[in-house]
Design an enzyme around this catalytic site. Structure first.
Site, PDB file in Angstrom:
ATOM      1  N   LYS A 161       0.823  -1.208   0.000  1.00  0.00           N
ATOM      2  CA  LYS A 161       0.000   0.000   0.000  1.00  0.00           C
ATOM      3  C   LYS A 161       0.866   1.271   0.000  1.00  0.00           C
ATOM      4  CE  LYS A 161      -4.094  -2.140   0.618  1.00  0.00           C
ATOM      5  NZ  LYS A 161      -3.785  -3.549   0.757  1.00  0.00           N
TER       6      LYS A 161
HETATM    7  C1  LIG Z   1      -4.489  -4.690   0.352  1.00  0.00           C
HETATM    8  C2  LIG Z   1      -3.727  -5.967   0.312  1.00  0.00           C
HETATM    9  C3  LIG Z   1      -4.045  -6.969  -0.609  1.00  0.00           C
HETATM   10  C4  LIG Z   1      -5.193  -6.854  -1.576  1.00  0.00           C
HETATM   11  O1  LIG Z   1      -4.975  -5.872  -2.555  1.00  0.00           O
HETATM   12  P1  LIG Z   1      -6.199  -5.294  -3.418  1.00  0.00           P
HETATM   13  O2  LIG Z   1      -5.631  -4.205  -4.216  1.00  0.00           O
HETATM   14  O3  LIG Z   1      -7.204  -4.819  -2.411  1.00  0.00           O
HETATM   15  O4  LIG Z   1      -6.728  -6.421  -4.236  1.00  0.00           O
HETATM   16  C5  LIG Z   1      -3.253  -8.107  -0.634  1.00  0.00           C
HETATM   17  N1  LIG Z   1      -2.231  -8.265   0.243  1.00  0.00           N
HETATM   18  C6  LIG Z   1      -1.911  -7.326   1.146  1.00  0.00           C
HETATM   19  C7  LIG Z   1      -0.797  -7.582   2.085  1.00  0.00           C
HETATM   20  C8  LIG Z   1      -2.641  -6.149   1.217  1.00  0.00           C
HETATM   21  O5  LIG Z   1      -2.312  -5.218   2.121  1.00  0.00           O
END
Ligand SMILES: *Cc1c(COP(=O)(O)O)cnc(C)c1O
Length: 497
Positions: A113
């Site tokens: 993120k």
């Molecule tokens: C947010 C997240 C996901 C999922 O990603 P999306 O873009 O919501 O599909 C997968 N793994 C981790 C560690 C995340 O923080």
């Protein structure tokens, strides 16, 4: 280029307007009016640039209302070695024959993120300035664990903004909760919800679109925006790392320019894999996009059958950031796949809101089958995969990336497809140390969170991220836990309106 709404193709916004607004007034998501192209020559040239330069180059294709200086201001402030533990911003590890792990978690909160949320505050404040907004921007975030901390870290003490984060009280890892509830900053608030991620997200969406609340904010010179992946400013930065990874693989002679690759993404809200889809349609040579889910396999079922049905049990797993039954960004994919037919999107997403279900046309089913593969894996298989990969390759996966690795192994065995493959690695194993240690040691650890981190360091040989080590001595600052019905009141109280 301008931005349309998935629920009203007549909407016409600049990228700055789309980013500041977050979501369209009709409830739709903003999408660019066309997908800009990138040629193989351009991709090859990116290979010799820094990550920040690569990002600026690609952003220029989407943020056509930004000046070069504005884009550079954003990328240089976000993607540097003061914020990220590696100068390359993301790293690529070769796991086994032709299979690469794209490590997207070297940022300050140890999850992918950060790749978007380190730059979003710069994109947002620059956008607001460009369109002469002098209101305070209120960011509401629903999080399954990682977005919340990454958004807090990105927005803390950014002037002209205030941020509130809602997380499912029993749906995040202890480390995630600690990261969020100890957050510094004069403009931040963090609150647990007695419910799951979908409850948090639905609450935030309802507040966003409530006209009475909007009027109250207006009267106080405030406005809402979003740091969730419904905001285009979250999605655009994620397109960059797929193209960047390809450029690096070509430069390192792991692949030849023009070779197709598969991309595997551990998926929740469908943002990360949608970014890979955009990269493909810009011109990145991609064979299959492989969508990996945990036991909340609503997307696996959808991609295989064309029926999206959220009427099922919500399962709490050891990969909590993927515990989602309503994947918002699917709306953007379907809008593109149905030829930007906003009436169809209104019908389907109306049906989703009302009945929890919709079924796409045969034409779209065929497109899904052509572009995507999908699979899922339960907690047991996730732990087995962490253990197996650790024993065989001395590589330590986190619980989310392990889901992707397992789904990819199944895909490869089933199809015999040996196309070179990039697996998006979305979190550092240190963020989920209890589950990772249990997988490797074969028993539940009785030791504390920080002893676990030390043990994981011994086993993995990876440096302990400084930001996580520092949490050991940090006081919990936010203790509120509320019912989902109380979310609106909480927001209004925090804003004193
Ligand atoms: C947010 C997240 C996901 C999922 O990603 P999306 O873009 O919501 O599909 C997968 N793994 C981790 C560690 C995340 O923080």
């Amino acid at each position: 280029m301008y931005y349309k709404s998935t629920r009203d193709s007549g909407v016409k916004k600049t990228s700055a307007e789309a980013i500041v607004q977050g979501i369209s007034v009709d409830g739709g998501l903003f999408v660019p009016s066309d997908i800009p192209a990138i040629s193989m020559d351009e991709i090859i040239k990116l290979g010799d640039m820094s990550y920040s330069d690569r990002a600026a180059y690609i952003f220029a294709k989407y943020l056509t209302d930004f000046t070069d200086a504005e884009i550079r201001y954003c990328t240089d402030n976000a993607y540097n070695d003061k914020k990220f533990a590696t100068e390359n911003i993301s790293e690529i590890s070769h796991l086994f024959d032709g299979t690469y792990i794209l490590e997207l978690w070297h940022g300050p909160t140890c999850a992918f993120k950060d790749m978007a949320l380190q730059i979003l505050p710069y994109l947002l404040t620059t956008s607001a300035k460009k369109i002469n907004i002098d209101k305070k921007i209120i960011i509401l975030v629903a999080t399954s664990g990682d977005t919340g901390k990454a958004a807090l870290e990105g927005f803390a003490d950014v002037s002209g903004t205030q941020i509130m984060v809602f997380y499912p009280e029993d749906g995040v890892s202890p480390m995630q909760k600690r990261q969020m509830t100890t957050q510094d900053g004069g403009n931040v608030a963090v609150c647990g919800i007695k419910g799951n991620f979908d409850d948090c997200q639905n609450g935030v969406k309802a507040i966003f679109t409530d006209d009475t609340i909007k009027a109250k904010l207006e009267a106080n010179k405030m406005m809402f925006s979003s740091a969730n992946s419904i905001n285009w400013g979250r999605l655009a930065p994620q397109i960059i790392y797929y193209i960047s990874a390809y450029a690096t693989l070509v430069k390192d002679e792991e692949i030849s320019a023009g070779d197709k690759i598969n991309i595997v993404v551990p998926t929740g809200n469908f943002g990360n894999i949608l970014a890979a889809y955009y990269a493909k349609h810009m011109g990145l040579p991609v064979n299959k996009l492989i969508c990996a889910s945990n036991s909340n396999k609503v997307l696996t079922d959808f991609i295989i059958t064309g029926v999206y049905d959220r009427n099922r049990e919500f399962i709490t797993t050891i990969s909590p950031s993927m515990d989602i039954l309503i994947s918002s960004n699917l709306e953007r994919l379907l809008y593109l796949m149905c030829g930007e037919n906003d009436a169809l999107i209104r019908e389907w997403f109306g049906s989703l809101a009302k009945n929890g279900r919709y079924e796409v046309t045969d034409e779209i089913k065929a497109k899904l089958e052509d572009e995507f593969a999908a699979g899922f894996c339960d907690d047991k298989a996730t732990k087995d995969t962490i253990k197996r990969i650790y024993d065989k390759y001395s590589y330590t996966l986190d619980t989310h990336t392990a889901v992707a690795v397992k789904v990819y192994e199944d895909y490869r065995a089933e199809t015999g497809d040996t196309t070179k493959t990039v697996i998006a690695s979305t979190a550092s194993p240190y963020k989920f140390s209890a589950s990772v240690l249990e997988a490797i040691d074969g028993k539940i650890s009785e030791i504390g969170e920080f002893e676990m981190i030390d043990r994981l360091a011994e086993l993995s040989g990876y440096d302990i991220p400084k930001s996580l080590a520092a949490l050991k001595t940090k006081e919990r600052r936010f203790k509120d836990v509320i019912a989902k019905e109380e979310q609106q009141d909480y927001v209004l109280k925090q804003l004193s309106v």
